[in-house]
Design an enzyme around this catalytic site. Sequence first.
Site, PDB file in Angstrom:
ATOM      1  N   HIS A  15       0.853  -1.194   0.000  1.00  0.00           N
ATOM      2  CA  HIS A  15       0.000   0.000   0.000  1.00  0.00           C
ATOM      3  C   HIS A  15       0.886   1.239   0.000  1.00  0.00           C
ATOM      4  O   HIS A  15       1.645   1.448   0.955  1.00  0.00           O
ATOM      5  CB  HIS A  15      -0.901   0.019   1.244  1.00  0.00           C
ATOM      6  CG  HIS A  15      -1.856  -1.125   1.290  1.00  0.00           C
ATOM      7  ND1 HIS A  15      -3.107  -1.066   0.731  1.00  0.00           N
ATOM      8  CD2 HIS A  15      -1.715  -2.381   1.784  1.00  0.00           C
ATOM      9  CE1 HIS A  15      -3.713  -2.243   0.896  1.00  0.00           C
ATOM     10  NE2 HIS A  15      -2.888  -3.051   1.523  1.00  0.00           N
ATOM     11  N   LYS A  99      -7.674  -6.878  -7.946  1.00  0.00           N
ATOM     12  CA  LYS A  99      -7.813  -7.178  -6.516  1.00  0.00           C
ATOM     13  C   LYS A  99      -9.266  -7.341  -6.122  1.00  0.00           C
ATOM     14  O   LYS A  99     -10.092  -6.468  -6.387  1.00  0.00           O
ATOM     15  CB  LYS A  99      -7.185  -6.033  -5.699  1.00  0.00           C
ATOM     16  CG  LYS A  99      -7.292  -6.191  -4.192  1.00  0.00           C
ATOM     17  CD  LYS A  99      -6.373  -7.273  -3.649  1.00  0.00           C
ATOM     18  CE  LYS A  99      -6.618  -7.548  -2.172  1.00  0.00           C
ATOM     19  NZ  LYS A  99      -5.745  -6.791  -1.279  1.00  0.00           N
ATOM     20  N   HIS A 174      -1.752 -12.276   1.799  1.00  0.00           N
ATOM     21  CA  HIS A 174      -1.483 -12.246   3.251  1.00  0.00           C
ATOM     22  C   HIS A 174      -2.191 -13.364   4.019  1.00  0.00           C
ATOM     23  O   HIS A 174      -3.013 -13.099   4.888  1.00  0.00           O
ATOM     24  CB  HIS A 174      -1.812 -10.874   3.856  1.00  0.00           C
ATOM     25  CG  HIS A 174      -3.092 -10.229   3.399  1.00  0.00           C
ATOM     26  ND1 HIS A 174      -4.310 -10.857   3.422  1.00  0.00           N
ATOM     27  CD2 HIS A 174      -3.327  -8.993   2.890  1.00  0.00           C
ATOM     28  CE1 HIS A 174      -5.233 -10.033   2.967  1.00  0.00           C
ATOM     29  NE2 HIS A 174      -4.667  -8.906   2.636  1.00  0.00           N
TER      30      HIS A 174
END
Length: 346
Positions: A15, A99, A174
């Site tokens: 990010h 995403k 993640h």
Amino acid sequence: MKTITLPRPDDWHLHLRDGAMLEAVLPESARHFARAIIMPNLVPPVVTLGDARAYHQRIMAALPEGMAFDPLMTLYLTEGTDPAEVERAAASGLVKAVKLYPAGATTNSLSGVRDLSKVMPVLETMARIGLPLCTHGEVTDAHVDIFDREAVFIDTVLDPLRRSLPELRVVMEHITTEEGVAYAAEGGDTLAATITTHHLIINRNHILAGGIKPHYYCLPVAKREKHRLALRKAATSGSSRYFLGTDSAPHVDALKEHACGCAGCFTATNTMSLLTHVFEEEGALDKLEAFASRSGPAFYRLPVNESTITLEKRAEACTWPEKIEAAPGPVTVFNPGFPVHWHVLP
Ligand code: DOR
Ligand code: ZN
């Protein structure tokens, strides 16, 4: 004195934000990483090829003189995303992934997907052209315990999706659980998983025992110790299914140390030192190269970086700034809570 030299690493989940925050945090990544997959959860999100181009230009404009960095752009999947736009974006070469945020799962995810059936035409196009889908793998159902949201996502969303579209290339972003590790292990060539630095270091006790530690709060939230150990085993296995995605996510301290604190750990500054420490602890320094430098490019079908990075183990511990001073406010750098001796050489 020990040193380790690797092809320059990449960050497959990052990010960078925008504006003054982008300016403050970009050098922290560009100092060590050659490339990064840039998350599109800006306000408003990066949904079109035009948005991605404009954001890419802002990132390049914020890069300090003399630094090299290649931002790999992504589009934010919404229920209104046009499959033709995604195909154009992939064909342009600028956009490397799309995403999926389940709506409400995390920071700036409200434009995300509520009903997966609405985005099936986009996903079918992506499967056909080989464009990876990066998933924030948590269900958002208020009835599902926050510590179970990843495992339930795998069973109720990801696995059915992959059965109906087996060609779709998916990155489980993640992962935080042994279930995530196991699912990625069995997925075949179309599946991979990123693992963050902080999830290799902290478990949920670090967040909650002895007082609440807002700078350790992120999403997916860190789980029990057995899950951290499963992540360490996966990351240090040398398997090409797992690679580094830091999910380094800056928020100003005022919003982290807050009655309703934001999710995100900022690890761009010290990730390479921390990872080397972790891999040495696991007796797996020889596997760091696969995790940080080789398996990501292999999945994304990109070349391994030609330049290198060298880390040196010294008697004195590394120091890094406690906070990055951004114009909107200070951003606390992830503190592992133990000394680290692997210095990145300039
Ligand atoms: O901890 C997180 N922070 N998890 C996410 O999924 C989003 C990220 C952010 O954008 O701050
Ligand atoms: Zn993220």
